[in-house]
Structures are given as C-alpha cells and as structure tokens.
Design an enzyme around this catalytic site. Structure first.
Site, mmCIF file in Angstrom:
data_model
loop_
_atom_site.group_PDB
_atom_site.id
_atom_site.type_symbol
_atom_site.label_atom_id
_atom_site.label_comp_id
_atom_site.label_asym_id
_atom_site.label_seq_id
_atom_site.Cartn_x
_atom_site.Cartn_y
_atom_site.Cartn_z
ATOM 1 N N ARG A 235 -2.428 -33.412 -47.535
ATOM 2 C CA ARG A 235 -2.516 -32.725 -46.226
ATOM 3 C C ARG A 235 -2.229 -31.228 -46.398
ATOM 4 O O ARG A 235 -1.918 -30.762 -47.506
ATOM 5 C CB ARG A 235 -1.522 -33.332 -45.249
ATOM 6 C CG ARG A 235 -0.084 -33.081 -45.675
ATOM 7 C CD ARG A 235 0.884 -33.716 -44.702
ATOM 8 N NE ARG A 235 2.163 -33.030 -44.736
ATOM 9 C CZ ARG A 235 3.287 -33.530 -44.271
ATOM 10 N NH1 ARG A 235 3.291 -34.727 -43.715
ATOM 11 N NH2 ARG A 235 4.411 -32.848 -44.318
ATOM 12 N N ALA A 306 3.075 -28.985 -54.045
ATOM 13 C CA ALA A 306 3.995 -29.833 -53.264
ATOM 14 C C ALA A 306 5.302 -29.087 -53.010
ATOM 15 O O ALA A 306 5.838 -28.433 -53.902
ATOM 16 C CB ALA A 306 4.274 -31.132 -54.016
ATOM 17 N N LEU A 314 23.741 -21.952 -44.084
ATOM 18 C CA LEU A 314 24.474 -22.367 -45.284
ATOM 19 C C LEU A 314 25.711 -23.195 -44.940
ATOM 20 O O LEU A 314 25.984 -24.212 -45.578
ATOM 21 C CB LEU A 314 24.848 -21.126 -46.106
ATOM 22 C CG LEU A 314 25.502 -21.394 -47.451
ATOM 23 C CD1 LEU A 314 24.627 -22.254 -48.345
ATOM 24 C CD2 LEU A 314 25.813 -20.072 -48.146
ATOM 25 N N TYR A 370 15.621 -23.191 -49.555
ATOM 26 C CA TYR A 370 14.170 -22.995 -49.741
ATOM 27 C C TYR A 370 13.875 -21.652 -50.417
ATOM 28 O O TYR A 370 13.099 -21.581 -51.372
ATOM 29 C CB TYR A 370 13.510 -23.063 -48.358
ATOM 30 C CG TYR A 370 11.995 -22.971 -48.358
ATOM 31 C CD1 TYR A 370 11.212 -24.031 -48.798
ATOM 32 C CD2 TYR A 370 11.351 -21.823 -47.882
ATOM 33 C CE1 TYR A 370 9.822 -23.960 -48.781
ATOM 34 C CE2 TYR A 370 9.968 -21.736 -47.850
ATOM 35 C CZ TYR A 370 9.212 -22.819 -48.294
ATOM 36 O OH TYR A 370 7.837 -22.735 -48.271
ATOM 37 N N LYS A 374 12.031 -20.913 -53.974
ATOM 38 C CA LYS A 374 10.759 -20.175 -54.059
ATOM 39 C C LYS A 374 10.897 -18.865 -54.841
ATOM 40 O O LYS A 374 9.940 -18.395 -55.453
ATOM 41 C CB LYS A 374 10.218 -19.913 -52.647
ATOM 42 C CG LYS A 374 9.811 -21.200 -51.907
ATOM 43 C CD LYS A 374 8.683 -21.933 -52.619
ATOM 44 C CE LYS A 374 8.153 -23.116 -51.827
ATOM 45 N NZ LYS A 374 7.034 -23.799 -52.497
#
Ligand code: NAD
Length: 466
Positions: A235, A306, A314, A370, A374
């Site tokens: 998707r 993915a 935090l 995240y 990244k």
C-alpha cells in the site's frame, strides 16, 4: 485522500477568494503521462563564459536525444555546442514566448563577480516560465575545487536556486546539479528526470553527479530485464514504487508482512510481479529475500521503503514504541544490506535506495523515535556509499526523504497539523506517492551510476528543515 482546499482554489470563485486573502494557491502539478513528450514545452539554454565546454556539450547532446525545442539568447556561445550536437536552436527574441525549462550551465563560474551572469540569464525570463516549469543550474562540485573564489561562487548557487524555488510558485521547481569534472557523461538520467514531469514534487534540491559506472539503457524501458525488490509494497508509497518500477520494465518482488498478504497479492498480480511475505525484522528475512532473488539470478535493486510511526512526546514514549520504530525503520535495513552484500545477492551495478524522511533532517515534535531512525538512514547511506565506491562493483546507494505525502500514514495526523504540513511548502500541497516513486525509479536506473550518497527530498521544498 481528498484535498478540499486544493480543489476549492482551482474553481474560479476559489481563485478570487484565495488571491484577495493572500492564501496559498496550489496548482495541479504536471505528472508523468506516457502519451506526452519528456519535456512539455520550450527550453531556454544558456552558459556562463569560460573555456570549459564539457558540460555544455553533454547538455546539448541530451537535449538533442530528447528532441527538445531549444532556444538561446543571441549572444550566447552555447549555440556552438548545440549545433555540434545537431540541435537547431531558435533565438530568444525577448518577446512573450514562455519557457517550460530554463537550463543554465554555470560550470565556468569561478568568482563572485561572475555570479552576475546567473542573474542576467534568469532575471530577464523570470516572468516567462510556464506552470510546472523547471529551473535547472548545472555547476561544479564545490568540495572538489581548491580555488577558494571558484568554490565560494559554486556554493553560492545553492542560495540562488533555493530562493527561486520559493519565489516562482505555480508548480515551478528549481534544482542545482553539481557535476564532477569528468562525470559529464553521467548527466543523462538526472537531466531527463529534472526536465520532465516525473520530478513534479521535488524542488530546491542539490544533486551531486560523480564519475561512476554508467550502464546504457533503452530510455523507453530503462529498467527492462531488471529484478527489483520493494519492502512495504502492499500500500501507500511502497505500492506506488512497485507500480512505477514495473511500468519502467522491472520485475518487482513485492514484500510486506504476512498480515498484508491479500493487498500485496493484488498489487503483485496487477504488475506481473511476485510476492514475498516476511517481516523485515525477523532473523531470517535476509535469507528469504536471497531465496526469492536467487530464482531470478539475484537482485538489481532493493528499495527499503517499509516503515512505521509510533508518535509520542519523549516523556510519554514507552520503550516498546522506541524499539519498534528503530528496528523496522533503521536496524533491519542495516542488517539486510549487510546480508545481501556479504552473500552476493546484489548484482554488479545494483542500486540500493532507502526511504528516509524530512523528519530525519529537521526533527519533529512527538517523533524522537521516528526522526532518529530516519536520520540514521541518512548516516547509513553516507557510510555505505563510501564502502560501495571502494568495492568497485559499480553499486550505488541513495536516499529519498519524503515530506508530506498523501497516504494512510499522513491521514492519521490530526486535522490542523495535517493541513499545516500540506501547505507549508513551495507547492502549497501534499505530494502523491507516485512523486516519491518516480524519484526512486531515477535512482534505481542502471543509467544512474553517477549518483551515489545523495539524499534527495521529495517535499515540494518544505519549510521544515529548509
Ligand atoms: P504505510 O504505513 O502506508 O506503508 C508502510 C508499509 O510498510 C505497510 O504496507 C506495512 O505493512 C509495511 N511494513 C511495516 N513494517 C514492516 C515490517 N516489519 N516488515 C515488512 N513490511 C513492513 O506508509 P507510507 O506512508 O506508504 O510510508 C512508506 C515509507 O515512506 C515509510 O518508510 C515512511 O516512513 C516514509 N515516509 C512517508 C511519508 C508520508 O508522508 N507518508 C513521509 C516521509 C517518509
């Protein structure tokens, strides 16, 4: 996902309201359409004065190959390079003609005074760029220049391009392509991408083209005969990547978790690809990928798409949320790459492409996990690019960093934050999964051997981390 505001400002009343109130006015961006020529309008080309004609010669050859409708300013000596390449350039008479692409070879600019030539070329045509137009400057990689005056002038071009991206609006994009001396022949895939509608949502980017093994391709099917694996392909962005790679000729192995089997099967069968259900964090994921690739003689490309978000500030973030995001978005990619490289699953000239995020560049409230994952992806690309350069098998690794892309992931964002994310960029709209996919197809091309270690944002020139 519907963009009601975007639809409203396309109507005649909406246009008036938005203009009067000074609101963002997103336009419908040109996107790939197989029936259309690569460059959908005229190209005005120019060059800064100087002896080195190697960039102009490559630019001229590429414009000739794509049958571009080329214009030059009357005094410009790029005419010689164009006529050597068989391009009959027309003269820009300074009338009302509009241009789809403004392309300037700045490779000879060697001091601050000479930057005036950039001003002169673009100033006179700044109001004559069509909607979804393209501004492209080709320069020399500043880090490679030992002359301080030349290095500062080339670095200065970045500020110019990024400002043009913010000023021109109406879906016009602006990019700076630094080409290493001797790598001019590697410009093809990059210039084709940035002059075309494929780069609709990429703006304000700096790309470095270096000497690297380039493989000749059939430009109508550049990925023909290649086997490529996409993770998270059931998707969203992963699905779009699988579809674009297949459209360009690749056989795609579509990977996702077992829970996504039905959707994954649907995507794979629509593109005549194959299915691999595996969790990329599982201990035997590398082995399972190797087995799936073995049937097809190995992998020409792996796209690490993915990824998950588990947002919390935090103080409120439990350990499970931290571990999960780091494992899926970063740890698994490092492990898979190591396995695939150590076990020769990746073929010579293989292309590894990772999906990072502008959160990894700018940081984001509620996304320590995240953004860490990244940013780590960018670190992984930097370090692996050096390793691949040394192993001399012609492999490359690059990353895309999407901004606000309309998917299930962004649908989950609360309305006010979502609307801000959508509008806070030079395009005043969110991007589509296909925009990320087109960028990945450019990196994944065998013809992109000169691209290694680049991180390109697909964010419409988002203000985040700008
Ligand atoms: P999505 O949630 O729609 O799709 C992600 C896919 O990854 C899903 O199909 C999911 O099943 C799969 N996946 C998750 N964990 C997996 C695992 N352990 N093993 C195998 N597959 C797994 O997300 P999306 O919006 O399409 O995002 C795709 C990528 O783009 C992600 O890496 C995301 O971080 C990145 N990204 C998205 C945006 C955006 O605006 N949507 C912005 C920046 C970056």
């Amino acid at each position: 996902m519907s963009d009601r505001y975007g639809d409203f400002v396309q109507s005649s009343i909406g246009k008036k309201v938005a203009k009067n109130l000074g609101l963002p006015m997103p336009v419908e961006l040109d996107r790939f359409d197989s029936g259309q020529p690569l460059v959908r309008g005229s190209v005005l080309v120019g060059r800064a004065n100087g002896d080195d004609k190697s960039v102009s010669a490559s630019v001229a050859r590429i414009l000739s190959d794509v049958h571009a409708d080329v214009y030059v300013n009357s005094s410009d000596d790029i005419k010689d390079a164009l006529s050597d390449a068989g391009v009959e350039a027309k003269s820009n008479t300074g009338g009302d003609d509009k241009f789809k692409v403004l392309l300037f070879d700045a490779s000879n600019i060697s001091n601050a005074d000479q930057l005036k030539e950039v001003y002169e070329f673009f100033h006179t045509v700044a109001r004559r760029v069509e909607q979804s137009g393209r501004v492209i400057i080709v320069g020399r990689t500043p880090e490679n220049l030992t002359d301080i005056e030349a290095a500062l002038a080339q670095r200065a071009l970045e500020g110019f391009v990024k400002s043009v991206g913010k000023e021109f609006k109406r879906g016009v994009t602006a990019q700076l392509i630094y080409v290493e001396e001797g790598a001019e022949q590697n410009l093809d895939s990059t210039l084709r991408f940035f002059t075309s509608a494929r780069s609709a949502y990429v703006s304000g980017q700096v790309i470095r083209v270096s000497t690297g093994d380039n493989v000749d391709v059939d430009w109508t099917q550049p990925l023909g005969g290649k086997t490529m694996l996409v993770t998270g392909a059931s998707r969203g962005i992963g699905e779009a990547i699988a579809r674009v790679l297949a459209r360009e000729g690749a056989h795609v192995i579509c990977l996702d978790v077992p829970q996504q089997q039905a959707d994954l099967q649907k995507v794979a069968s629509e593109i005549s690809g194959s299915v691999l259900t595996v969790d990329i964090t599982s201990a035997d994921a590398g082995k399972e990928i190797a087995e799936a690739a073995q049937n097809r003689g190995g992998l020409d490309s792996i796209i690490h798409n993915a990824g998950v978000t588990r947002d919390k500030t935090l103080a409120k973030m439990d350990e499970k949320k931290w571990d999960m995001v780091i494992n899926i978005n970063l740890g698994s990619i490092a492990k898979l790459n190591r396995y695939l490289l150590d076990n020769d699953v990746l073929k010579d000239n293989a292309r590894i492409v990772c999906v990072s995020s502008i959160s990894g560049i700018a940081g984001n409230m509620g996304q320590t996990n995240y953004a860490t994952s990244k940013a780590g992806v960018i670190g992984l690309v930097d370090a692996t690019a050096k390793q691949l350069e040394d192993n001399a098998k012609g492999m490359t690794i690059n990353a895309v960093a999407p901004g606000f892309i309309e998917t299930q992931m962004t649908e989950a964002i609360p309305f006010a934050i979502r609307e801000a994310g959508r509008r806070m960029n030079s395009m005043s709209q969110g991007g589509l999964p296909v925009d990320v996919a087109e960028t990945i197809a450019w990196f994944a091309s065998p013809a992109s051997g000169g691209l290694n270690g680049n991180v390109v944002r697909v964010c419409g020139q988002s203000l985040l981390g700008a």
